[in-house]
Design an enzyme around this catalytic site. Structure first.
Site, PDB file in Angstrom:
ATOM      1  CD  GLU A 200      -3.038  -0.955   2.241  1.00 40.37           C
ATOM      2  OE1 GLU A 200      -2.958  -0.014   3.052  1.00 40.37           O
ATOM      3  OE2 GLU A 200      -3.995  -1.737   2.199  1.00 40.37           O
ATOM      4  CD  GLU A 388      -3.907  -5.822   3.993  1.00 38.93           C
ATOM      5  OE1 GLU A 388      -4.734  -4.981   4.412  1.00 38.93           O
ATOM      6  OE2 GLU A 388      -2.687  -5.679   4.068  1.00 38.93           O
TER       7      GLU A 388
HETATM    8  C1  PNW Z   1      -4.582  -1.880   5.399  1.00 35.25           C
HETATM    9  N1  PNW Z   1      -8.249   3.269   4.017  1.00 35.25           N
HETATM   10  O1  PNW Z   1      -4.576  -0.522   5.657  1.00 35.25           O
HETATM   11  C2  PNW Z   1      -3.225  -2.361   5.890  1.00 35.25           C
HETATM   12  O2  PNW Z   1      -2.480  -3.013   4.915  1.00 35.25           O
HETATM   13  C3  PNW Z   1      -3.287  -3.138   7.150  1.00 35.25           C
HETATM   14  O3  PNW Z   1      -2.041  -3.099   7.785  1.00 35.25           O
HETATM   15  C4  PNW Z   1      -4.400  -2.611   8.025  1.00 35.25           C
HETATM   16  O4  PNW Z   1      -4.403  -3.110   9.316  1.00 35.25           O
HETATM   17  C5  PNW Z   1      -5.703  -2.926   7.319  1.00 35.25           C
HETATM   18  O5  PNW Z   1      -5.704  -2.445   5.990  1.00 35.25           O
HETATM   19  C6  PNW Z   1      -6.940  -2.396   8.033  1.00 35.25           C
HETATM   20  O6  PNW Z   1      -6.867  -1.011   8.154  1.00 35.25           O
HETATM   21  C7  PNW Z   1      -5.538   0.357   5.219  1.00 35.25           C
HETATM   22  O7  PNW Z   1      -8.352   4.305   4.692  1.00 35.25           O
HETATM   23  C8  PNW Z   1      -5.660   1.536   5.929  1.00 35.25           C
HETATM   24  O8  PNW Z   1      -8.935   3.092   2.990  1.00 35.25           O
HETATM   25  C9  PNW Z   1      -6.555   2.490   5.517  1.00 35.25           C
HETATM   26  C10 PNW Z   1      -7.337   2.285   4.397  1.00 35.25           C
HETATM   27  C11 PNW Z   1      -7.225   1.090   3.695  1.00 35.25           C
HETATM   28  C12 PNW Z   1      -6.328   0.140   4.112  1.00 35.25           C
END
Ligand code: PNW
Length: 482
Positions: A200, A388
């Site tokens: 990401e 994920e």
């Molecule tokens: C992912 N959004 O993060 C990460 O890869 C993980 O480490 C994390 O724990 C998981 O998703 C849940 O949050 C994101 O704001 C953080 O769209 C934020 C977003 C998407 C994914």
């Protein structure tokens, strides 16, 4: 035909039913009408897994030579995370990894996506590797293989060594990443077949250098944000090359990217085309650059003098061919056709839009189908994975210690139904990694948001399967969703 009065008709039927009840429990008519269940079957060998990341689960932050990452520094800075919580202990997976592998085994999972902590391997970011740090991941890989679970290794899931000056603002960090990636690939590729360079881009660059919600907590002007973005995609490309140069032949290399996924408001040609245009343009600094080896005209025009400074040869490196593309898919955007020079309009979200426990996690299960379809139609990767997908929920532990997370099961069932559609239409999506195996340190939200299918009591580190774990076990056993 004989004329029955209403009363007689009722009596006759009642009598027949009673007679049948005596022999079998259901009248034949009911059997005839009961459809045989049509499971939504996934292709043979579809890979079912779970995902985690090092800083979110490991703890043991100063053990065996590990030095701080920018996340340690940030979490220990007052006001940066929920109630000042840190990953100092987290799920203590550094010590409890065998138990975590047991959880995967009891789900029947075929794969585990976990990340390697760069500052365990190179505590100073570069220079001398730390053998004790590497040995931990050797143990994890051994344990997985012993249980027939394929390790899928993410090399960078945000825990940048604090020691690297300038972080992603420095071009040298891209070079340091490639050295680290090449070293790990050399050490592990005899037993690890799949590597992800990055997790990401937007989360560690835009949230770290633009909004400042993540470390290093900066709010830089656009030109500097774009430059940091460029260093990140360059690091990815250099990483791909370093892995290929050092790993066993046949090693599969890709990335796990949370590309913004666009869902056409109505499934008609014009809106479908708009979703494709939006996918390319809105992901221009990251996935589009990686897949095409160039920045789009639209991105360069929009950024003007703030566009990144690119050295000769950079874009070819950025666009190094990949073996697979991983998409982290949570929340979609809805898009419609044109009425704009860009050729698409992104719809605003209504205040009534349903969401899960995290404020950003709006529900849109079609995200699974369109993530796969848009990426496939635009760039045609040979293989895709959903690296994920999952959700936070306000889990409640019952008096007898159970977590009946029916909302998470609803979320997962709907998402897998839409993923099934992608497989049934022949798109090459080969696996699904549920985020997450267990509750863990949810970054700036600390332990306040639970994404696991196993409940973790953070005082005792006891892991308990939630209802969703039992549900996922059934999916995996049947290779199908109902
Ligand atoms: C992912 N959004 O993060 C990460 O890869 C993980 O480490 C994390 O724990 C998981 O998703 C849940 O949050 C994101 O704001 C953080 O769209 C934020 C977003 C998407 C994914």
């Amino acid at each position: 035909m004989k004329n029955f009065t209403r009363r007689q008709f009722g009596k006759t039927l009642g009598g027949a039913a009673a007679a049948m009840m005596a022999s079998t429990s259901l009248p034949p008519i009911a059997f005839a009408q009961t459809p045989s269940p049509q499971l939504l079957r996934f292709p043979p060998k579809f890979l079912w897994g779970c995902a985690t990341a090092a800083y979110q689960i490991e703890g043991a932050v100063s053990e065996d030579g590990r030095k701080p990452s920018i996340w340690d520094t940030f979490a220990h800075t007052p006001g940066k995370t929920f109630q000042g919580q840190t990953g100092d202990v987290a799920d203590d997976s550094y010590h409890l990894y065998k138990e975590d592998v047991r959880l995967l085994k009891s789900l029947g999972a075929g794969a585990y996506r976990f990340s390697i902590s760069w500052p365990r391997i190179f505590p100073d970011g570069k220079g001398q590797p730390n053998e004790k740090g590497l040995a931990y991941y050797q143990r994890v890989v051994d344990e997985l293989l012993k249980n027939n679970i394929a390790p899928f290794v993410t090399l960078f899931h945000w825990d940048l060594p604090q020691a690297l000056p300038g972080g992603w603002q420095s071009r040298d960090t891209a070079k340091a990443f490639a050295d680290y990636a090449g070293y790990v690939a050399k050490q592990l590729s005899d037993r690890v077949e799949h590597f992800f360079t990055m997790n990401e881009f937007a989360s560690f660059i835009d949230s770290g250098y633009k909004s400042g919600e993540f470390p290093p907590g900066l709010k830089l002007p656009d030109a500097e944000v774009n430059q940091a973005r460029h260093h990140a995609v360059l690091a990815h490309g250099l990483g791909v090359q370093a892995i290929r140069a050092n790993a066993k032949p046949g090693t599969q290399v890709g990335l796990a990217e949370n590309a913004t996924v666009f869902v056409p408001v109505i499934e008609t040609r014009e809106h479908i085309d708009a979703a494709r245009r939006a996918t390319r343009e809105e992901n221009a600094p990251f996935l589009t650059a990686v897949m095409e080896g160039k920045y789009t005209e639209g991105y360069l025009q929009r950024e003007g003098s703030n566009a990144p400074k690119v050295e000769p040869g950079d874009m070819k490196i950025v666009g190094s061919p990949l073996d697979f593309v991983g998409i982290n898919a949570y929340t979609p955007e809805y898009v419609r056709a044109p009425e704009s020079s860009a050729g698409y309009v992104v719809e605003p979200r209504q205040s009534s839009f349903p969401r899960m426990a995290s404020s950003w996690l709006f529900l849109g299960p079609e995200v699974m189908y369109w993530a796969v379809r848009n990426v496939s139609e635009i760039w045609g990767p040979k293989v895709l994975y959903i690296t994920e997908n999952g959700c936070s929920a306000d889990d409640v532990v019952t008096a007898d210690g159970r977590v009946e997370d029916t909302d998470r099961v609803m979320y997962l069932r709907n998402h897998l139904t839409h993923l099934h559609r992608a497989t049934s239409e022949g798109y090459p999506v080969k696996g699904y990694f549920l985020w997450s195996l267990m509750d863990n340190f949810e970054w700036a939200e600390g332990f306040s948001k639970r994404f696991g299918i196993h409940y973790v009591d953070f005082k005792t580190e006891v892991r308990t399967p939630k209802l969703s774990a039992g549900w996922y076990r059934e999916v995996i056993a049947k290779n199908a969703v109902e």
